[in-house]
Design an enzyme around this catalytic site. Structure first.
Site, PDB file in Angstrom:
ATOM      1  CB  SER A   1      -0.899  -0.070   1.235  1.00  0.00           C
ATOM      2  OG  SER A   1      -1.944   0.815   1.147  1.00  0.00           O
TER       3      SER A   1
ATOM      4  CG  ASP B   1      -6.449  -3.220  -4.154  1.00  0.00           C
ATOM      5  OD1 ASP B   1      -7.297  -2.396  -3.779  1.00  0.00           O
ATOM      6  OD2 ASP B   1      -5.222  -3.116  -3.924  1.00  0.00           O
TER       7      ASP B   1
ATOM      8  CG  HIS C   1      -5.137  -3.356  -0.529  1.00  0.00           C
ATOM      9  ND1 HIS C   1      -4.619  -2.638  -1.584  1.00  0.00           N
ATOM     10  CD2 HIS C   1      -4.829  -2.635   0.571  1.00  0.00           C
ATOM     11  CE1 HIS C   1      -4.030  -1.541  -1.122  1.00  0.00           C
ATOM     12  NE2 HIS C   1      -4.142  -1.515   0.179  1.00  0.00           N
TER      13      HIS C   1
END
Lengths: 498, 498
Positions: B182, B433, B458
């Site tokens: 991320s 995602d 994700h």
């Protein structure tokens, strides 16, 4: 123009040398040069550029309330050769520690090759130099203002300015190549490494990016100066090496100052014997740096290969003459080649912002430790981080970060790192130039290359071409042009494919 | 542990989403998540790491008097698998916007592969998160302290800390590989680009480094969420898309709030119909992000492929039922899969530093414009830099620099730039995602590769392996291991040669 070209780059790296030396108490003079800087600064030189000012941000790397303050950064443009419609390239000079006009005037190479490449020329001034003062006349007031002077902020300035310029010119697809000599060459190389999305390649001339930390032996700079003299004549080297002790001996005499003043033909009686030492030191270091293959008028007019000429003077004097008098005679070539000086001013001169700025940089991130070894022709001297730090705290109230440059930009094992990372960089060096020892001297990959000339000196390749240029210099410039051409061809090919 | 793993990364990118959305008035809830962050922060989790604190410098990019202030940056070490003498590698997680313990617990992949590589594991906390507060409890007080919170300072922290750590461990020749998911993945990728002399490679999972400026279409994030639902069932997508109008209609009714409270089985009467909208919105976005192939307990327990399960609920309800009631039933899966909730709290929750910190980052450099297009299942919404700037000025007294990230790190024409520059980067993305749309989805060169899984969500690859992992996930992790092995072999070979 060619002679002025050599002069200016000499000055520039001189500043580096002085900046470091003043702090580490190797006796290199500073005041004299700085007054010259001021003098030159006042000279009006005609350059084929238009002057612009860009609203630049003060601090790119914080969002403190003060960070967004705007100052005006000077840059110069020459668009007479640019083929904008065809996506002609943009050649950007990443300005170093001085007025950008100087660099524009004295990087004749870029002007010489612009027509061939249909290139736009842009010279960007470094923050805190020339007219690009973030706090006007108060810029050098204290660490609260000078704190914003460093290489990363300078690189970020270039990135923001280039991006904005390309947008305003609607020339998004024009490739950018950065150029720089000396500290400007370091900035060009680092710019390519940190901003590869903005510059497709970098030409870094005489860029001592390895003159930090323990990468390059600390004694290499002065050893290299000495080697130039040794190569010219072993006797010459020995005479200079022996002259310092004679000067030291005089300094303990009651009439020492008077004797030295007489020997050095000073216009006024000296206040310190050290002034004579600095005066000699400067002459030998500078002459090595600009040991150019052609007659040139830089700081002082000098003949071609001036180190050889100095040594001819020393070797030609009678055996019985003192070493100090021989060293003086050699140094006189540097200060009085035109034979117009009746006496010499060894003391005096004022400080300038240009010099002061580099002193600050040398006391913060540009820490280049230098020593004089027993092999050199200079008096033995050491370097201590502790003393250096104390000096900087005293002078500026700032603590150096001596390992920061190698943390931020690398340098250790550079071959291994850049063999697998990065591309399109030229590191050019002339081996006569003592700064070459802190440069990249070997090819790293097929596109990160070192162009070395044995007889070259400090960024001689960036000077305007002259009719007296030797073949090896013509060849070096040709190689640079061919490499840049390859970068551009590759870029345009990639652009088409996308 | 696996489920917690998914939970935490969910949270992390949620923060990004919320940070951006709050400012650009797309209705994504924030307060609810932040209270969860606080709750988890209080939980004592056992992790196989020792905690250390590094004296870190406040401001790497100025030399202002305040810049050298020291704060203590937290980092975690696990050396149980490390073969230090053999020059075993160092795997560093470049911490993102939260307590580093969470990342250490929830990046099981690194722990899983450490024995195979004889690797040292290091997790470094991001400045201004967790315990790494430069000004203690005053760190979030105003722009005068928060101004030092940004990605470049964070990267410089990592560089300084890693260099010092290697020196202290006398492990100069140990290669460093950086990992991140991320925002942490963005940092890992940028670290490799900016500090190739420190990290030989980067594994960036679900790193939306192209979610800036105009590189990625602004509507792509919500279009991708919508696509997940459309792929599960066209009817499902249509029902959700139609539900917002029904909610809007209720908001104009006199008894609208009462009706919505009843329909949404709220524990307390609602103060705003928007709370219901946020509540639904959150459920759909999050379920898309963590549309994992196995049952998982992240923020809420969810079955495998939860988007499909939501759509089964919608498609299974009677035709006559309102779209809003169907959307509510689907969202209930997210909030009440365990069927333990008698009523729902749609309003309330407190802010936390974690969230606040990202809000600041979103208002300064992490400007990720997002809109909802007509193709999405969300209400149409636009983005205006002007409004965004006004909101940020109001909230923090700071003006965003929306083009800075792409100036500093690039992004435009990334294939063309990195095809000729850089190496050793993995960009992994799961196409379920929605953040994948801002990621690098194509191989750029032989060593800058994109690993894509159609069914992945994700940073699922960074979670601990479980016995239920599908083949494509096992394969993806194997590929990552093989690529890292290749980087290391090459590094050791180069090292030997030098």
């Amino acid at each position: 123009m060619a002679s002025f070209s050599s002069y200016i780059f000499l000055i520039i790296l001189f500043i580096i040398s002085v900046g470091a030396s003043k702090i580490k108490s190797i006796y290199l003079p500073g005041t004299y040069q700085s007054s010259l800087l001021v003098k030159k600064h006042d000279e009006k030189t005609k350059i084929p550029f238009k002057t612009h000012y860009f609203p630049q941000i003060l601090d790119h790397f914080t969002f403190l309330p003060r960070s967004s303050k705007v100052f005006y950064q000077k840059y110069l443009i020459n668009d007479q050769y640019w083929h904008k419609e065809g996506g002609g390239p943009i050649f950007v000079y990443t300005g170093n520690e001085g007025n950008i006009d100087w660099f524009a005037v004295n990087t004749g190479f870029m002007i010489d090759i612009a027509p061939k490449f249909n290139a736009l020329l842009v010279f960007i001034e470094h923050r805190f130099y020339g007219d690009s003062m973030p706090f006007g006349n108060n810029s050098y007031k204290s660490a609260k203002t000078l704190g914003y002077l460093n290489s990363q902020q300078a690189l970020a300035n270039y990135a923001v300015l280039i991006r904005s310029l390309k947008q305003n010119l609607s020339s998004d697809s024009s490739p950018v190549v950065v150029f720089g000599g000396s500290y400007g060459g370091m900035l060009a190389a680092w710019f390519r490494l940190k901003y590869p999305h903005i510059a497709i390649g970098a030409v870094a001339s005489s860029a001592p990016i390895l003159q930090f930390d323990k990468i390059t032996p600390w004694s290499s700079f002065y050893d290299a100066v000495s080697q130039d003299f040794k190569d010219a004549s072993l006797n010459c080297y020995k005479v200079i090496k022996g002259s310092w002790a004679e000067l030291d001996a005089l300094s303990t005499h009651d009439d020492g100052l008077i004797e030295v003043s007489k020997l050095f033909r000073t216009c006024k009686a000296l206040h310190s014997v050290y002034s004579a030492r600095d005066w000699l030191w400067e002459a030998f270091v500078y002459t090595a740096m600009v040991n150019y293959p052609t007659e040139a008028n830089f700081m002082m007019p000098l003949p071609a290969y001036p180190v050889e000429e100095m040594c001819k003077i020393i070797d030609g004097l009678p055996k019985g003459a003192s070493k100090l008098s021989k060293a003086f005679a050699a140094a006189s070539l540097y200060y009085n080649y035109t034979q117009t000086e009746k006496c010499f001013n060894l003391e005096g001169g004022t400080d300038s912002h240009g010099l002061h700025g580099w002193d600050w940089q040398a006391c913060t991130e540009m820490v280049m430790p230098m020593t004089c070894s027993n092999e050199s022709m200079f008096p033995l001297s050491s370097f201590s981080y502790k003393e250096f730090t104390q000096d900087c705290k005293k002078q500026f109230g700032v603590k150096p970060r001596p390992h920061w440059i190698t943390t931020e930009f690398g340098g250790y094992r550079i071959e291994q790192v850049l063999k697998r990372f990065g591309s399109n960089m030229i590191f050019s060096n002339g081996m006569q130039d003592p700064w070459s020892r802190g440069g990249v001297l070997k090819n790293i990959s097929s596109s990160i290359v070192a162009l070395i000339t044995q007889k070259g000196a400090h960024h001689v390749d960036f000077r305007s071409e002259t009719k007296n240029d030797p073949d090896w210099l013509i060849m070096q410039r040709k190689q640079e042009v061919a490499i840049i051409e390859k970068w551009l061809q590759e870029y345009y090919k990639d652009l088409k494919q996308n």
